[in-house]
Design a protein around this motif. Structure first.
Motif, short mmCIF file in Angstrom:
data_model
loop_
_atom_site.label_atom_id
_atom_site.label_comp_id
_atom_site.label_asym_id
_atom_site.label_seq_id
_atom_site.Cartn_x
_atom_site.Cartn_y
_atom_site.Cartn_z
N MET A 1 0.84 -1.20 0.00
CA MET A 1 0.00 0.00 0.00
C MET A 1 0.88 1.25 0.00
SD MET A 1 -3.32 -0.54 0.12
CE MET A 1 -4.25 -2.04 0.11
N LYS A 2 0.35 2.30 -0.62
CA LYS A 2 1.07 3.58 -0.65
C LYS A 2 0.07 4.68 -0.31
CE LYS A 2 3.84 6.30 -3.91
NZ LYS A 2 4.66 6.20 -5.13
N ILE A 3 0.47 5.57 0.57
CA ILE A 3 -0.42 6.66 1.00
C ILE A 3 0.32 7.98 0.80
CG2 ILE A 3 -1.66 7.69 2.96
CD1 ILE A 3 -1.78 4.77 4.12
N THR A 4 -0.33 8.93 0.17
CA THR A 4 0.26 10.27 0.01
C THR A 4 -0.48 11.27 0.88
OG1 THR A 4 1.13 9.97 -2.22
CG2 THR A 4 0.50 12.20 -1.63
N VAL A 5 0.27 12.15 1.51
CA VAL A 5 -0.31 13.27 2.26
C VAL A 5 0.17 14.54 1.59
CG1 VAL A 5 -0.51 14.42 4.49
CG2 VAL A 5 -0.29 11.92 4.40
N VAL A 6 -0.74 15.35 1.09
CA VAL A 6 -0.37 16.61 0.44
C VAL A 6 -0.52 17.74 1.46
CG1 VAL A 6 -0.80 18.18 -1.48
CG2 VAL A 6 -1.17 15.72 -1.77
N GLY A 7 0.55 18.52 1.59
CA GLY A 7 0.61 19.55 2.64
C GLY A 7 1.42 18.96 3.79
N ALA A 8 2.61 19.53 3.99
CA ALA A 8 3.48 19.02 5.07
C ALA A 8 3.50 20.00 6.23
CB ALA A 8 4.89 18.79 4.53
N GLY A 9 2.41 20.75 6.36
CA GLY A 9 2.30 21.69 7.48
C GLY A 9 1.93 20.94 8.75
N ALA A 10 1.28 21.65 9.67
CA ALA A 10 0.98 21.07 10.98
C ALA A 10 0.11 19.81 10.86
CB ALA A 10 0.28 22.12 11.83
N VAL A 11 -0.97 19.90 10.12
CA VAL A 11 -1.90 18.77 10.03
C VAL A 11 -1.33 17.64 9.16
CG1 VAL A 11 -4.21 18.01 9.33
CG2 VAL A 11 -3.91 20.23 10.39
N GLY A 12 -0.79 18.00 7.99
CA GLY A 12 -0.27 16.99 7.08
C GLY A 12 0.85 16.18 7.71
N ALA A 13 1.77 16.86 8.37
CA ALA A 13 2.90 16.16 8.99
C ALA A 13 2.40 15.23 10.10
CB ALA A 13 3.90 17.17 9.53
N THR A 14 1.42 15.69 10.87
CA THR A 14 0.88 14.85 11.95
C THR A 14 0.16 13.63 11.38
OG1 THR A 14 0.58 16.89 13.19
CG2 THR A 14 -0.43 14.93 14.11
N CYS A 15 -0.56 13.83 10.28
CA CYS A 15 -1.22 12.69 9.60
C CYS A 15 -0.17 11.67 9.19
CB CYS A 15 -1.92 13.12 8.31
SG CYS A 15 -3.36 14.12 8.51
N ALA A 16 0.87 12.15 8.49
CA ALA A 16 1.90 11.25 7.97
C ALA A 16 2.58 10.51 9.12
CB ALA A 16 2.93 12.05 7.17
N ASP A 17 2.86 11.21 10.20
CA ASP A 17 3.51 10.62 11.36
C ASP A 17 2.65 9.48 11.93
OD1 ASP A 17 5.52 10.48 13.29
OD2 ASP A 17 4.47 11.83 14.65
N ASN A 18 1.35 9.76 12.12
CA ASN A 18 0.45 8.73 12.67
C ASN A 18 0.32 7.54 11.72
OD1 ASN A 18 -0.26 10.00 15.11
ND2 ASN A 18 -1.77 11.27 14.09
N ILE A 19 0.21 7.83 10.43
CA ILE A 19 0.03 6.77 9.44
C ILE A 19 1.27 5.88 9.39
CG2 ILE A 19 -0.15 6.36 6.92
CD1 ILE A 19 -2.02 8.90 6.89
N ALA A 20 2.45 6.51 9.48
CA ALA A 20 3.70 5.73 9.47
C ALA A 20 3.79 4.87 10.73
CB ALA A 20 4.90 6.69 9.39
N ARG A 21 3.49 5.45 11.88
CA ARG A 21 3.57 4.69 13.14
C ARG A 21 2.64 3.50 13.15
NH1 ARG A 21 4.30 8.47 18.40
NH2 ARG A 21 5.46 10.14 17.42
N LEU A 22 1.47 3.67 12.54
CA LEU A 22 0.47 2.59 12.51
C LEU A 22 0.80 1.55 11.42
CD1 LEU A 22 -2.84 4.64 12.94
CD2 LEU A 22 -1.95 2.92 14.53
N GLU A 23 1.84 1.83 10.64
CA GLU A 23 2.26 0.93 9.56
C GLU A 23 1.09 0.60 8.63
OE1 GLU A 23 4.17 -2.28 11.80
OE2 GLU A 23 6.10 -1.35 11.38
N LEU A 24 0.39 1.65 8.21
CA LEU A 24 -0.77 1.43 7.34
C LEU A 24 -0.36 1.21 5.89
CD1 LEU A 24 -3.32 4.04 8.78
CD2 LEU A 24 -3.02 1.62 9.35
N ALA A 25 0.90 1.52 5.57
CA ALA A 25 1.37 1.37 4.19
C ALA A 25 2.86 1.07 4.19
CB ALA A 25 1.10 2.67 3.43
N GLU A 26 3.33 0.51 3.07
CA GLU A 26 4.78 0.31 2.94
C GLU A 26 5.45 1.67 2.80
OE1 GLU A 26 2.72 -1.79 0.84
OE2 GLU A 26 2.92 -3.19 2.50
N GLU A 27 4.77 2.60 2.09
CA GLU A 27 5.38 3.91 1.86
C GLU A 27 4.37 5.04 2.10
OE1 GLU A 27 6.83 4.59 -2.14
OE2 GLU A 27 7.92 6.40 -1.53
N VAL A 28 4.84 6.07 2.78
CA VAL A 28 4.05 7.30 2.93
C VAL A 28 4.82 8.40 2.22
CG1 VAL A 28 3.15 9.02 4.54
CG2 VAL A 28 3.12 6.61 5.17
#
Ligand code: NAD
Ligand code: LMR
Length: 311
Positions: A1-28
């Motif tokens: 699985m691959k997940i993209t987060v557009v916008g690396a500001g406060a919300v986008g970075a927090t989304c990416a961080d949570n998604i990575a920690r939960l191992e929801l995809a091979e790549e974020v």
């Protein structure tokens, strides 16, 4: 699985961080227009992998959509946040162009993606993304109600001095200070109506605090919130990726459901591998139906503004 987060500001970075920690995809993939921002934040996050024990590749990208190619889920957080004293609706002029452009770029490289809209005013941005993309309606999901419901449960728990996880409660309608509808009548503490624990006045205050939950944080912080928004997106993405079929209030395109058509508005939906898969009918009472209809009118007025921006 691959997940993209557009916008690396406060919300986008927090989304990416949570998604990575939960191992929801091979790549974020984290993408932003600000040179180096997503690469820097992505690398910082990756350096937590050995500390927190997760195994997700995190790739930063300065506006290079090639790197997002083949994403299964894309979260759009790009755009301005509000400042104290502003409404979310005031962001429409700037954010509409950003959300439209990003949606088009994403689809060039990930035509099969499920798209989650976070940028405000969220219901109108969700409607815009749906119309601009021409995607099947189940693949465009606006995130707002999950966050508003988390705030509602938190305020209820604080008022009752009980654990927030004992509370079941939901917020429907628009994701705006005056358009969201905390469903107090249906809120329970482990199945027991909250009205058994709190007076009508206390419940009214909880509902009012919930509605201005985002504004309260914006006033305290100086910009809008990111921890709970980032977590709310992560649970939504998790339900898609893991096909969990959770029922979450999300902004989705209505075609007669809840008495509304041609609008994206917050209602409970089943979330699984196909995006939103089914709308759940809460059976609102007459008073709630009237409030829902007023909320829809306000969101529709915002949607009408889109035409003036495009002109
Ligand atoms: N729906 C919700 O529940 C919810 C919750 C919190 C925030 N929000 C909204 O999310 C948005 C982001 O909030 P934030 O606090 O992260 O703001 P932020 O300013 O911290 O980050 C926004 C980022 O978007 C980037 N950006 C702007 N235009 C772009 C483009 N064309 N392509 C790629 N990136 C672009 C900016 O460079 C910036 O880094 C705001 O509109 C805010 O109102 C919504
Ligand atoms: O309050 C905002 O403007 C951001 C977001 O919609 C939120 O509810 O936190």
């Amino acid at each position: 699985m691959k997940i993209t987060v557009v916008g690396a500001g406060a919300v986008g970075a927090t989304c990416a961080d949570n998604i990575a920690r939960l191992e929801l995809a091979e790549e974020v993939v984290l993408l932003d227009i600000k040179e180096g921002l997503s690469e820097g934040k992505g690398l910082d996050m990756l350096q937590t992998a050995t500390l927190l024990g997760f195994d997700t590749k995190i790739t930063g990208s300065t506006n290079d959509y090639e790197k997002t190619a083949g994403s299964d889920v894309v979260v759009i957080t790009s755009g301005l946040p509000r400042k104290p004293g502003m409404t979310r609706e005031e962001l429409i002029g700037t954010n509409a162009n950003i959300v439209k452009g990003v949606t088009e770029n994403i689809l060039k490289h990930s035509p099969e993606a499920i798209i989650i809209i976070v940028s405000n005013p969220m219901d109108t941005m969700t409607y815009l993304a749906l119309k601009a993309s021409g995607l099947p309606k189940n693949r465009i999901i606006g995130m707002g109600g999950i966050l508003d419901s988390a705030r509602f449960k938190t305020y209820l728990a604080l008022a009752m001095d009980c654990p927030p996880n004992d509370i079941h409660a939901t917020v429907v309608g628009g994701h705006g200070d005056t358009t969201m509808i905390p469903l107090t009548r249906l809120a329970t503490r482990m199945g027991v109506p909250v009205s058994q624990f709190l007076s009508a006045e206390q419940l009214q205050k909880v509902a009012a605090d919930t509605m201005v939950g985002g504004a309260t944080l914006t006033k305290l912080i100086g910009t809008s919130a990111w921890y709970a928004p980032g977590a709310a997106v992560a649970v939504l993405v998790e339900s898609i990726i893991r096909n969990q079929k959770h029922v979450f209030p999300c902004s989705v395109y209505l075609e007669g459901e809840y008495g509304q058509s041609d609008i994206c508005l917050g209602v409970p939906v089943v979330i699984g591998r196909n995006g939103w898969e089914e709308i759940v009918d809460i059976q609102l009472n007459e008073e709630e139906k009237a409030t829902f209809s007023k909320s829809a009118d306000a969101v529709r007025n915002m949607n009408d503004v889109l035409a003036t921006l495009e002109a």
